[in-house]
Write a protein that holds these residues in place. Structure first.
Motif, PDB file in Angstrom:
ATOM      1  N   SER A   1     -38.643  -6.416  25.911  1.00  9.17           N
ATOM      2  CA  SER A   1     -37.942  -6.692  27.342  1.00  9.17           C
ATOM      3  C   SER A   1     -39.176  -6.903  28.668  1.00  9.17           C
ATOM      4  CB  SER A   1     -37.151  -6.463  27.872  1.00  9.17           C
ATOM      5  OG  SER A   1     -36.986  -6.967  28.569  1.00  9.17           O
ATOM      6  N   THR A   2     -39.942  -8.530  29.540  1.00  9.58           N
ATOM      7  CA  THR A   2     -40.618  -8.209  30.092  1.00  9.58           C
ATOM      8  C   THR A   2     -40.747  -9.270  31.232  1.00  9.58           C
ATOM      9  OG1 THR A   2     -42.647  -8.907  30.313  1.00  9.58           O
ATOM     10  CG2 THR A   2     -41.922 -10.100  28.621  1.00  9.58           C
ATOM     11  N   THR A   3     -40.760  -9.029  32.266  1.00 11.63           N
ATOM     12  CA  THR A   3     -41.318  -9.894  33.280  1.00 11.63           C
ATOM     13  C   THR A   3     -41.962 -10.962  33.820  1.00 11.63           C
ATOM     14  OG1 THR A   3     -41.066  -8.513  34.610  1.00 11.63           O
ATOM     15  CG2 THR A   3     -39.013  -9.175  34.682  1.00 11.63           C
ATOM     16  N   GLY A   4     -42.372 -12.250  34.485  1.00 17.08           N
ATOM     17  CA  GLY A   4     -43.417 -12.715  34.741  1.00 17.08           C
ATOM     18  C   GLY A   4     -43.298 -14.120  35.100  1.00 17.08           C
ATOM     19  N   ASP A   5     -43.946 -15.023  36.136  1.00 18.69           N
ATOM     20  CA  ASP A   5     -43.890 -16.474  36.009  1.00 18.69           C
ATOM     21  C   ASP A   5     -44.375 -16.909  34.673  1.00 18.69           C
ATOM     22  OD1 ASP A   5     -46.620 -16.699  36.185  1.00 18.69           O
ATOM     23  OD2 ASP A   5     -46.537 -16.564  37.873  1.00 18.69           O
ATOM     24  N   GLU A   6     -43.778 -18.585  34.556  1.00 14.85           N
ATOM     25  CA  GLU A   6     -44.451 -19.408  33.804  1.00 14.85           C
ATOM     26  C   GLU A   6     -45.425 -19.001  33.467  1.00 14.85           C
ATOM     27  OE1 GLU A   6     -42.125 -21.429  30.978  1.00 14.85           O
ATOM     28  OE2 GLU A   6     -41.471 -21.131  32.894  1.00 14.85           O
ATOM     29  N   ALA A   7     -46.696 -18.906  33.634  1.00 18.57           N
ATOM     30  CA  ALA A   7     -47.462 -19.140  33.108  1.00 18.57           C
ATOM     31  C   ALA A   7     -48.543 -17.670  32.834  1.00 18.57           C
ATOM     32  CB  ALA A   7     -48.825 -19.290  33.813  1.00 18.57           C
ATOM     33  N   GLU A   8     -47.368 -16.268  32.967  1.00 16.27           N
ATOM     34  CA  GLU A   8     -47.724 -15.153  33.020  1.00 16.27           C
ATOM     35  C   GLU A   8     -47.644 -14.998  31.385  1.00 16.27           C
ATOM     36  OE1 GLU A   8     -48.161 -10.286  34.743  1.00 16.27           O
ATOM     37  OE2 GLU A   8     -46.527 -12.329  35.215  1.00 16.27           O
ATOM     38  N   LEU A   9     -46.265 -15.134  31.188  1.00 16.69           N
ATOM     39  CA  LEU A   9     -45.574 -15.612  30.164  1.00 16.69           C
ATOM     40  C   LEU A   9     -46.385 -15.885  28.796  1.00 16.69           C
ATOM     41  CD1 LEU A   9     -41.870 -15.409  31.350  1.00 16.69           C
ATOM     42  CD2 LEU A   9     -43.360 -13.191  30.293  1.00 16.69           C
ATOM     43  N   GLU A  10     -46.969 -16.919  29.032  1.00 16.16           N
ATOM     44  CA  GLU A  10     -47.351 -17.915  28.600  1.00 16.16           C
ATOM     45  C   GLU A  10     -48.884 -16.955  27.931  1.00 16.16           C
ATOM     46  OE1 GLU A  10     -48.773 -22.168  29.348  1.00 16.16           O
ATOM     47  OE2 GLU A  10     -49.911 -21.782  27.949  1.00 16.16           O
ATOM     48  N   GLN A  11     -49.109 -16.306  28.602  1.00 18.69           N
ATOM     49  CA  GLN A  11     -51.078 -15.663  28.587  1.00 18.69           C
ATOM     50  C   GLN A  11     -50.447 -14.534  27.411  1.00 18.69           C
ATOM     51  OE1 GLN A  11     -54.145 -15.212  29.135  1.00 18.69           O
ATOM     52  NE2 GLN A  11     -54.150 -16.935  28.654  1.00 18.69           N
ATOM     53  N   ILE A  12     -48.995 -13.705  27.703  1.00 21.72           N
ATOM     54  CA  ILE A  12     -48.711 -12.737  27.226  1.00 21.72           C
ATOM     55  C   ILE A  12     -48.128 -13.293  25.793  1.00 21.72           C
ATOM     56  CG2 ILE A  12     -46.763 -11.188  26.882  1.00 21.72           C
ATOM     57  CD1 ILE A  12     -46.185 -11.520  30.015  1.00 21.72           C
ATOM     58  N   ILE A  13     -47.841 -14.052  26.231  1.00 19.53           N
ATOM     59  CA  ILE A  13     -47.424 -13.916  23.874  1.00 19.53           C
ATOM     60  C   ILE A  13     -48.616 -14.698  23.698  1.00 19.53           C
ATOM     61  CG2 ILE A  13     -46.212 -16.301  22.724  1.00 19.53           C
ATOM     62  CD1 ILE A  13     -43.687 -16.663  25.205  1.00 19.53           C
ATOM     63  N   LYS A  14     -49.451 -15.340  24.401  1.00 23.15           N
ATOM     64  CA  LYS A  14     -51.357 -15.811  22.983  1.00 23.15           C
ATOM     65  C   LYS A  14     -52.088 -14.333  22.470  1.00 23.15           C
ATOM     66  CE  LYS A  14     -51.730 -20.857  25.508  1.00 23.15           C
ATOM     67  NZ  LYS A  14     -52.428 -20.787  26.717  1.00 23.15           N
ATOM     68  N   GLN A  15     -51.968 -13.747  24.279  1.00 24.71           N
ATOM     69  CA  GLN A  15     -52.390 -12.329  23.616  1.00 24.71           C
ATOM     70  C   GLN A  15     -52.220 -12.097  22.724  1.00 24.71           C
ATOM     71  OE1 GLN A  15     -55.676 -11.904  24.895  1.00 24.71           O
ATOM     72  NE2 GLN A  15     -55.326 -13.332  26.386  1.00 24.71           N
ATOM     73  N   VAL A  16     -50.519 -11.889  22.527  1.00 29.74           N
ATOM     74  CA  VAL A  16     -50.057 -11.098  21.467  1.00 29.74           C
ATOM     75  C   VAL A  16     -50.018 -11.591  20.401  1.00 29.74           C
ATOM     76  CG1 VAL A  16     -47.910 -10.216  20.749  1.00 29.74           C
ATOM     77  CG2 VAL A  16     -47.859  -9.760  22.787  1.00 29.74           C
ATOM     78  N   GLU A  17     -50.337 -13.091  20.754  1.00 33.26           N
ATOM     79  CA  GLU A  17     -50.165 -14.106  18.914  1.00 33.26           C
ATOM     80  C   GLU A  17     -51.546 -13.733  18.441  1.00 33.26           C
ATOM     81  OE1 GLU A  17     -49.184 -17.667  20.294  1.00 33.26           O
ATOM     82  OE2 GLU A  17     -47.682 -17.683  18.936  1.00 33.26           O
TER      83      GLU A  17
END
Lengths: 579, 162
Positions: free
Chosen positions: B49-65
């Protein structure tokens, strides 16, 4: 020993001690086409060395593990193949950390083999134990610790595949001593089980056709487009495609430091490098553009400067194989995820031709009006002169590696590599001590090419011990030390940004020619333009390795310069501001 | 904006370290993290469970992937998922307070799982907000200890998270 004798002796020795995990490793490396390993033996990797003994893999024994990994990087960057480095556990492995970080930043494919203490000793603070997997997790593309020798063929196969595909990078394999030393029953087929199991890794090669079409339309509409190209062009091997694309669309081109050599430097479309020390025209063009087409780049801070002032009026397209790069630093309106060469090939199927001839001629005029410049001084050798001499003598045909600092930027300005993989430098990490061992690796990869390391007097001292390696193996690297007795780039920042408080930037060095001679390497020294001219000629015609100590002006600065925190349109050109 | 990331990862040593390390290194926030075996042997399901704005969440997902050991990641909005957390609360409870506490626990469908002389342990399951509410209602009685698992989640309906 003839190769037949070697093979026979090797087979007999192997039969006597049994077939071990180390043998499985060496066989697996050969399957991957490995011909060269840069390494250093120690307690935990002895079984690997036992397996390498008398093998036909060329092992380059360095004098420091950092020399080994930068050597492997230079080898990889010059050849396009995966570089391989081998160290022992603990300090041997931690000495590789800087090189791993460097390879990760610059997307250099490496397989890093580290010895590890025996499995029973892991976690017990055993002699020469270090948690190398833990230490390197954030700076590797992936890493393994092998616990069963039977996994070696699969792990090696996966490691090479991961290192070289997608966005390339370093992969580490940690090899506990008991695993490489384990005797395996003869007669089994250990390679049948090497099928890769990497479901979580599917790099996207093929771009989305709709994304390509959207970009094609945007290019047609553009009035002031510019191609911003980088190291991804070289990784993808699409230098010819980007050249064709630029020429057919008549879109001007600027390159990052990492991209130098991927576009013909004398093409009228080429505006030179962009960024902190980019050309006036390249930075102006990016600032004023209405469509920035970024290919195989990562919008690095040394390129963009202050983000709010980076190409503020442009739409931005980004073609890259790494989806995480899209939108990381700058918002992108036209993302194209996939192999940049493949994306360019799709664009070329129906070339969009923008109406931008006015823009191009304006930029070309500007580029002619504001060239790179420096002032010559009678009796004093200017660093830029040395680079111009190198350019004149080689015509950009040599492989040039650099260390890090002012000389690196002058090399980027005045040396004009005619093709990819001829300019090898530490771009992202900015690792001093990179260039000399990298040159050694490049010379091993490309024995038929001239390899020159442009070094600073401070950087060269960081891995100077590899003089012994190039002497022993007669690796004909030409080291050009641009000696200004300073950490020149630090001095420049202190002059411009720290009120001329030159804290610790004055740095001494030995007589480099004498040091070279002590190692058995030809050493030359040049203190003025005539001596420099003669030294360049002699060094390049000399058959073996050579070090030339060019005693240059102390206080020369690199210009143009975008000061930190400034926009890329605000440049210092020599001593005056551009606007 | 709070998002729940549901990922399927290789059940291998170091995987948790890789993912947690990535969040630390890139400065992403982790509100809670749970991990357990998934439906397929050799794989684990990790819920962050995480928080962040749209761009940050997109980065998180891409980096995790990008992590090789991550098989899949999906980001699930609050409304599209069944998210549950298990909570154990040890609360002071004299004999007279017990019936009151019973009255609080019941509407939350929580249960008393341990009874001692002067304390109780209550077990509650629900989304984070519901558990938070229960904690607030029990606070006046004197909370001795709380243990919460963090949220684990699945997408509602037929869709699968991986």
């Amino acid at each position: 020993m003839s190769s037949l004798e070697k093979e026979t002796t090797r087979a007999a020795q192997q039969a006597a001690r049994g077939f071990i995990g180390g043998d499985l490793l060496v066989e697996s490396l050969k399957t991957e086409g490995v011909d060269t390993i840069f390494g250093y033996p120690g307690g935990a990797n002895l079984w690997i060395y036992d397996a390498l003994y008398l093998s036909d893999i060329n092992h380059i024994l360095v004098r420091h593990e950092q020399g080994a990994i930068h050597g492997a990087q230079g080898y990889s960057r010059a050849s396009g193949k995966v570089g391989v480095v081998l160290s022992t556990s603990g300090p041997g492995a931690t000495n590789l950390v800087t090189g791993i970080a460097d390879a990760y930043m610059d997307s250099t494919p490496l397989v890093v083999l580290t010895g590890q203490v025996a499995v029973a000793g892991i976690g017990k603070d055993t002699f020469q134990e270090a948690d190398v997997m833990g230490i390197t997790m954030p700076i590797t593309k992936h890493s393994y610790q092998v616990r069963d020798p039977r996994d070696i063929p699969r792990v090696v196969r996966e490691a090479f595949y991961i290192a070289r595909t997608g966005r390339p990078g370093p992969v580490l394999i940690d090899l506990p001593k008991n695993v490489t030393g384990e005797v395996l029953p003869a007669g089994e087929d250990y390679f049948s089980n090497s099928t890769m199991k990497i479901h979580g890794y599917q790099p996207r090669f093929e771009p989305n056709a709709l994304d390509v079409d959207r970009l094609r339309e945007a290019i047609k509409q553009a009035k002031k487009p510019i191609l911003y190209i980088g190291g991804g062009i070289i990784s993808s091997g699409c230098s010819e495609l980007i050249t064709r694309f630029a020429r057919e669309t008549r879109i001007p081109v600027t390159s990052t430091l990492m991209g130098l050599g991927s576009f013909p430097p004398d093409d009228p479309l080429y505006l030179g490098m962009l960024g902190m020390h980019g050309t006036y025209t390249a930075n102006k063009a990016v600032f004023e553009s209405d469509l920035l087409i970024a290919c195989g780049v990562r919008f690095d801070d040394r390129v963009c400067g202050k983000l709010e002032r980076f190409a503020p009026n442009s739409l931005k397209a980004h073609l890259d194989i790494d989806p995480a790069e899209i939108g990381k630093n700058v918002a992108i309106q036209y993302p194209v995820v996939g192999d940049v060469g493949r994306s360019l090939a799709l664009l070329l199927e129906d070339v969009p031709v923008p109406d931008c001839s006015e823009w191009l001629s304006k930029l070309q005029k500007l580029h002619a009006e504001v060239p790179l410049t420096y002032t010559k001084q009678p009796g004093i050798l200017k660093p830029q002169e040395v680079l111009e001499m190198l350019q004149a003598a080689t015509g950009g045909q040599a492989i040039v590696t650099t260390e890090v600092g002012q000389h690196q930027m002058w090399a980027a300005h005045y040396y004009k590599p005619v093709s990819p993989r001829k300019f090898i430098t530490s771009g992202g990490a900015g690792t001093m001590g990179y260039g000399f061992p990298a040159a050694m690796g490049a010379a091993i990869a490309k024995p038929d090419q001239t390899v020159v390391c442009v070094a600073g007097d401070a950087s060269f001292q960081m891995n100077i011990q590899e003089l012994q390696t190039i002497f022993e193996r007669n690796i004909p690297v030409k080291v050009f030390v641009i000696n200004n007795r300073y950490l020149g780039m630090v001095r420049q920042w202190q002059e411009l940004l720290h009120g001329e408080r030159y804290a610790e930037s004055r740095i001494g060095g030995p007589d480099f020619a004498k040091v070279a001679e002590a190692y058995g390497v030809l050493g030359l020294r040049a203190e003025n333009a005539e001596e420099a001219q003669a030294a360049v000629a002699k060094a390049l015609s000399h058959q073996g390795p050579v070090v030339v100590d060019f005693i240059v002006a102390e206080g020369e600065n690199v210009f143009p310069m975008v000061l930190p925190g400034r926009g890329s349109d605000e440049m210092m050109l020599a001593d005056r501001w551009s606007e | 904006m709070r998002r729940t990331l549901s990922m399927v990862v290789n059940d291998q040593p170091g995987v948790l370290s890789r993912i947690a390390g990535l969040f630390t290194r890139r400065g992403y926030n982790i509100e809670s993290l749970t991990v357990g075996t998934a439906e397929q042997p050799g794989l684990s399901r990790m819920t962050i469970s995480t928080t962040g704005d749209e761009a940050e969440l997109e980065q998180i997902i891409k980096q995790v992937e990008k992590l090789i050991d991550v098989i899949s990641v999906v980001s699930i909005g609050e409304d599209a998922l069944v998210a549950r957390e298990l909570m154990l609360i040890k609360v002071s409870a004299s004999a007279p307070a017990r019936s009151e506490i019973n009255g609080i626990v019941e509407p939350f469908r929580a249960s008393i799982v341990d009874v001692a002389h002067s304390s109780l342990i209550i077990q509650a399951t629900g989304d984070t907000d519901k558990n938070d509410a229960l904690v607030e209602l029990l606070r006046p009685y004197g909370i001795i200890e709380i243990a919460r698992t963090g949220v684990t989640a699945l997408i509602r309906g037929q869709l699968v998270s991986a």
